[in-house]
Scaffold this motif. Structure first.
Motif, PDB file in Angstrom:
ATOM      1  N   SER A 116       0.834  -1.203   0.000  1.00 49.32           N
ATOM      2  CA  SER A 116       0.000   0.000   0.000  1.00 49.32           C
ATOM      3  C   SER A 116       0.870   1.255   0.000  1.00 49.32           C
ATOM      4  CB  SER A 116      -0.897  -0.021   1.236  1.00 49.32           C
ATOM      5  OG  SER A 116      -1.436   1.240   1.454  1.00 49.32           O
ATOM      6  N   HIS A 117       0.451   2.307  -0.732  1.00 52.65           N
ATOM      7  CA  HIS A 117       1.273   3.516  -0.761  1.00 52.65           C
ATOM      8  C   HIS A 117       1.030   4.398   0.453  1.00 52.65           C
ATOM      9  CE1 HIS A 117      -2.495   4.463  -2.734  1.00 52.65           C
ATOM     10  NE2 HIS A 117      -2.290   5.725  -2.412  1.00 52.65           N
ATOM     11  N   LYS A 118      -0.006   4.083   1.251  1.00 51.97           N
ATOM     12  CA  LYS A 118      -0.292   4.897   2.443  1.00 51.97           C
ATOM     13  C   LYS A 118      -0.354   3.997   3.680  1.00 51.97           C
ATOM     14  CE  LYS A 118      -4.080   7.208   1.819  1.00 51.97           C
ATOM     15  NZ  LYS A 118      -5.172   7.991   1.363  1.00 51.97           N
TER      16      LYS A 118
END
Ligand SMILES: Cc1ncc(COP(=O)(O)O)c(C=O)c1O
Length: 390
Positions: A116-118
């Motif tokens: 996940s990028h966050k």
């Protein structure tokens, strides 16, 4: 449900000069010294003897997902939950950790997505256990970050989350369920205090990821043993991996000792049943009940503080109605006192400040688990606080 009990009378007060000389009474940590007397009585029954050549391997002789879990500990934990009736253990993987502190961090790792990028938000309804935010944000992880009070969390706006449900809850002793109403969330259930000495057991808890701790179950916090019951094999595998990389397993000596003590609890329960102060949970429930009665008597004579109130409920384990007797008193000061922690510090009484739990400064968490000496000194001193003085 929790309510609030208010007091209406007032009592004699201490002068500023006499307060300064009082020894500090430290009721900030939740060190479970209250149960030491019971274990002292058990004498040599729990003594462990480990020859130098034993328990030397990192690995345990097991085909478990959790490759360092001693089979005798696994058997003892499953037997204990079946006897107490506080958790479903069938078709659950068991993951042992160095205290539930490590188990919690392993669960955060296992439930977050590295791709996940966050970071995923970790939330819990206030007042929440003060260590959740600290442990979540300590390493500034890219996987997860503290997202605050679950009651305020807007999943539509802020996205995926992990909600930690602590039941009964530290600090206020209330039974809890998840509060974020959204399907994309994952849940961690912290059942550190779901034992009959602290709260009536109403049914076996049945959730995807639940964890418990030996620290509060029997009071052996120094052994540093916690465990999770996990439905999903992949989650259990990831938690085990975290513990492997973090501490390369969990002390076999501690696991061995824990297994021995839990086995004794279960054997005693089978042999002597509940109607004896030799049953640990019956003993623990009586000790906690006595402390809460004494505390409520003192609070009832003061016009400075209030406490949550709890209804009597049937406890399936004790086979009779019981009240919750939480491990902590969530003390609230009356309106004129803005900061309960500073107010009691003026009497050399230390607790844990309400703000650390995401709550108001009017609250202070007081440990109910100290030794008798400390607890009864605290009650004496509290009795002497007459009225609020600025
Ligand atoms: C709610 C709660 N969870 C977890 C823990 C951690 O316990 P341990 O690491 O000793 O298992 C505590 C300790 O006080 C607690 O109060």
């Amino acid at each position: 449900m929790c309510g609030t009990e208010r007091s209406s009378h007032s009592i004699a007060c201490l002068s500023n000069g006499s307060r300064a000389n009082l020894p500090v009474i430290d009721l900030d940590p939740g060190n479970p010294a209250v149960f030491e007397e019971y274990w002292r009585r058990m004498g040599d029954k729990c003594r462990v003897d480990i020859p130098g050549c034993d328990l030397m391997s990192y690995k345990a002789p097991t085909g478990n997902v959790c490759w360092f879990l001693l089979p005798e500990l696994e058997e003892a934990i499953r037997r204990l939950h079946r006897a107490v009736g506080n958790a479903v253990v069938d078709e659950r993987h068991l993951v042992v950790g160095t205290g539930s502190t490590q188990v919690f961090q392993a669960a955060l790792y296992a439930l977050s997505t590295p791709a996940s990028h966050k970071p995923i938000h970790v939330v819990s309804a206030a007042p929440y256990y003060s260590s959740y935010p600290e442990e979540t944000d300590f390493l500034c992880s890219r996987l997860y970050k503290w997202g605050g009070d679950a009651k305020e969390y807007d999943a539509e706006k802020s996205g995926a989350f992990i909600e930690v449900v602590n039941s009964p809850n530290n600090p206020d002793g209330c039974m809890r369920q998840s509060v974020v109403n959204a399907s994309q969330g994952k849940l961690i259930h912290d059942f550190a205090y779901y034992w009959p000495q602290f709260t009536p057991i109403n049914s076996p808890a049945d959730h995807d990821l639940m964890y418990f701790t030996f620290s509060k179950c029997t009071g052996h916090a120094g052994s540093r043993i916690g465990w999770a019951l996990v439905k999903d094999r992949e989650v259990a595998v990831k938690m085990t991996k975290y513990i492997e990389l973090n501490t390369l397993g969990v002390s076999k000596d501690s696991q061995f000792r824990t297994a021995k003590i839990i086995k004794l609890l279960c054997n005693d329960y089978q042999k002597i049943g509940l109607n004896s102060s030799n049953n640990f949970f019956e003993y623990g429930n009586r000790v906690m009940a006595k402390r809460w009665k004494n505390l409520r008597d003192v609070i009832g004579r003061s016009d400075v503080f209030s406490l949550p109130t709890f209804e009597r409920q049937y406890c399936c384990f004790l086979g009779r109605p019981s009240r919750p007797y939480p491990a902590f008193a969530w003390l609230k000061c009356k309106e004129e006192i803005e900061d309960c922690g500073s107010f009691l510090r003026g009497y050399n009484i230390e607790g844990r400040h309400g703000k650390r739990f995401g709550a108001d400064a009017k609250y202070l968490r007081i440990s109910m688990l100290s030794s008798d000496d400390v607890f009864y000194d605290f009650l004496d001193r509290l009795s002497a606080i007459q009225t609020f003085q600025q």
